[in-house]
Design a protein around this motif. Structure first.
Motif, PDB file in Angstrom:
ATOM      1  N   ALA A 217       0.512  94.523 -43.880  1.00 10.49           N
ATOM      2  CA  ALA A 217       1.164  95.661 -43.217  1.00 10.49           C
ATOM      3  C   ALA A 217       1.405  95.368 -41.742  1.00 10.49           C
ATOM      4  O   ALA A 217       2.493  95.656 -41.210  1.00 10.49           O
ATOM      5  CB  ALA A 217       0.311  96.920 -43.377  1.00 10.49           C
TER       6      ALA A 217
ATOM      7  N   MET B 122       2.058 100.051 -40.022  1.00  6.52           N
ATOM      8  CA  MET B 122       2.979 101.099 -40.451  1.00  6.52           C
ATOM      9  C   MET B 122       3.641 101.768 -39.252  1.00  6.52           C
ATOM     10  O   MET B 122       4.863 101.926 -39.197  1.00  6.52           O
ATOM     11  CB  MET B 122       2.226 102.145 -41.276  1.00  6.52           C
ATOM     12  CG  MET B 122       1.683 101.626 -42.607  1.00  6.52           C
ATOM     13  SD  MET B 122       2.987 101.316 -43.806  1.00  6.52           S
ATOM     14  CE  MET B 122       3.561 102.973 -44.096  1.00  6.52           C
ATOM     15  N   TYR B 123       2.833 102.157 -38.277  1.00  2.73           N
ATOM     16  CA  TYR B 123       3.382 102.897 -37.140  1.00  2.73           C
ATOM     17  C   TYR B 123       4.125 102.006 -36.149  1.00  2.73           C
ATOM     18  O   TYR B 123       5.027 102.471 -35.452  1.00  2.73           O
ATOM     19  CB  TYR B 123       2.274 103.693 -36.456  1.00  2.73           C
ATOM     20  CG  TYR B 123       1.940 104.962 -37.186  1.00  2.73           C
ATOM     21  CD1 TYR B 123       2.718 106.104 -37.035  1.00  2.73           C
ATOM     22  CD2 TYR B 123       0.877 105.012 -38.075  1.00  2.73           C
ATOM     23  CE1 TYR B 123       2.433 107.270 -37.725  1.00  2.73           C
ATOM     24  CE2 TYR B 123       0.577 106.169 -38.787  1.00  2.73           C
ATOM     25  CZ  TYR B 123       1.360 107.297 -38.605  1.00  2.73           C
ATOM     26  OH  TYR B 123       1.083 108.447 -39.305  1.00  2.73           O
TER      27      TYR B 123
ATOM     28  N   LEU C 101       3.534 103.038 -49.280  1.00  6.33           N
ATOM     29  CA  LEU C 101       2.967 103.506 -48.009  1.00  6.33           C
ATOM     30  C   LEU C 101       1.457 103.527 -48.222  1.00  6.33           C
ATOM     31  O   LEU C 101       0.891 104.552 -48.596  1.00  6.33           O
ATOM     32  CB  LEU C 101       3.491 104.906 -47.662  1.00  6.33           C
ATOM     33  CG  LEU C 101       5.010 105.051 -47.573  1.00  6.33           C
ATOM     34  CD1 LEU C 101       5.397 106.519 -47.399  1.00  6.33           C
ATOM     35  CD2 LEU C 101       5.563 104.216 -46.426  1.00  6.33           C
TER      36      LEU C 101
ATOM     37  N   GLN D  21       0.072 110.436 -44.357  1.00  8.94           N
ATOM     38  CA  GLN D  21      -1.167 109.665 -44.250  1.00  8.94           C
ATOM     39  C   GLN D  21      -2.389 110.499 -44.621  1.00  8.94           C
ATOM     40  O   GLN D  21      -3.400 109.971 -45.104  1.00  8.94           O
ATOM     41  CB  GLN D  21      -1.334 109.118 -42.842  1.00  8.94           C
ATOM     42  CG  GLN D  21      -1.826 110.142 -41.840  1.00  8.94           C
ATOM     43  CD  GLN D  21      -2.003 109.593 -40.446  1.00  8.94           C
ATOM     44  OE1 GLN D  21      -1.367 108.621 -40.071  1.00  8.94           O
ATOM     45  NE2 GLN D  21      -2.852 110.219 -39.671  1.00  8.94           N
TER      46      GLN D  21
ATOM     47  N   MET E 130       5.423 110.912 -41.456  1.00 16.57           N
ATOM     48  CA  MET E 130       4.457 109.898 -41.866  1.00 16.57           C
ATOM     49  C   MET E 130       3.034 110.349 -41.561  1.00 16.57           C
ATOM     50  O   MET E 130       2.108 110.056 -42.316  1.00 16.57           O
ATOM     51  CB  MET E 130       4.766 108.579 -41.148  1.00 16.57           C
ATOM     52  CG  MET E 130       4.169 107.361 -41.829  1.00 16.57           C
ATOM     53  SD  MET E 130       4.730 107.129 -43.529  1.00 16.57           S
ATOM     54  CE  MET E 130       6.503 107.058 -43.296  1.00 16.57           C
TER      55      MET E 130
END
Length: 263
Positions: free
Chosen positions: A243, A161-162, A208, A186, A182
């Motif tokens: 992911a 994700m990051y 997400l 989280q 984000m």
């Protein structure tokens, strides 16, 4: 072997730097522990006003929070890329990275290693151990490799994700502010997702997938019979691989787009 030796060299350089500025190291550790402690205190305060949260007891939610801390600490150690756009794009350090043979993402992560973040993982393990005893959960040695597998899957979700979000810097020089947003999203993954409405549950699970870094894999160990959440726990490594593959693809495409600091 090349990547292992590079990791070891970067780790030694980090240690040499921190031995020079030891006070900074311990201040960083202390501030991180205080932040995590405040989050735990918030959970305990919530349960002073309610006996359960969406059908989850205090010890169960604390256990989930402990699990949540473990992969986040590992992720924070190796993927601390918060200043990537400013350092590597605006200041041109990506040019230096691209002249070396090792994969560029690997180099960037090693240059930004933050080992003190692992203290949070250690605290998370301690919290889980205490909650495990309070809940009277049965222990089987098979659960150890399962714990490792689920934590690895959660780390890959964070990393994917990051990495994808960080790669936005290759496409736009303007600050997006999306990383802090984000980061706030989280945190929803450390609470039982059944307390949210259907749209938020769907987003946190399949769009997400931050539910897979906390409550879903942690529920595997809580022996919640017939719980829809725990039935998804074994998908954590699969979601993690997907992911990370997406994140790496976005990153690699961004690197191909990069034309240097003056572009």
């Amino acid at each position: 072997m090349l990547y292992l030796s590079l990791f070891w060299e970067y780790l030694k350089n980090y240690a040499k730097t921190k031995l020079t500025y030891r006070a900074d190291f311990w201040i960083e550790v202390l501030s991180d522990l205080m932040f995590q402690g405040l989050n735990l205190i918030f959970i305990l305060i919530v349960f002073q006003h309610t006996p359960s949260l969406g059908g989850w007891s205090e010890s169960e939610v604390v256990f989930v929070y402990g699990f949540f801390m473990v992969p986040y600490g590992i992720f924070g150690t190796f993927f601390s890329l918060w200043n990537f756009g400013d350092r590597y794009i605006a200041k041109g350090e990506m040019d230096r990275i691209l002249t070396r043979p090792a994969h560029n993402l690997f180099q960037v992560t090693l240059e930004n290693m933050d080992p003190p973040a692992l203290i949070g993982s250690l605290v998370g393990v301690i919290i889980m151990a205490i909650s495990w005893g309070e809940l009277g959960l049965a222990f089987d040695w098979v659960q150890i490799p399962m714990m490792v597998l689920l934590i690895l899957g959660a780390v890959l979700i964070y990393a994917g994700m990051y990495t994808a979000l960080t790669a936005i810097s290759f496409y736009s020089d303007a600050p997006t502010g999306i990383l802090p947003l984000m980061y706030n999203i989280q945190n929803y993954g450390r609470y039982p997702i059944n307390i949210y409405n259907k749209i938020i549950r769907f987003v946190l699970t399949w769009v997400l997938p931050f539910a897979f870094v906390g409550v879903i894999p942690a529920s595997y160990f809580l022996e919640r019979k017939g719980d829809d959440i725990s039935s998804l726990a074994l998908l954590t490594p699969v979601v993690g691989v997907i992911a990370f593959a997406i994140g790496l693809t976005v990153w690699n495409r961004g690197v191909k787009r990069y034309r240097g600091a003056g572009s």
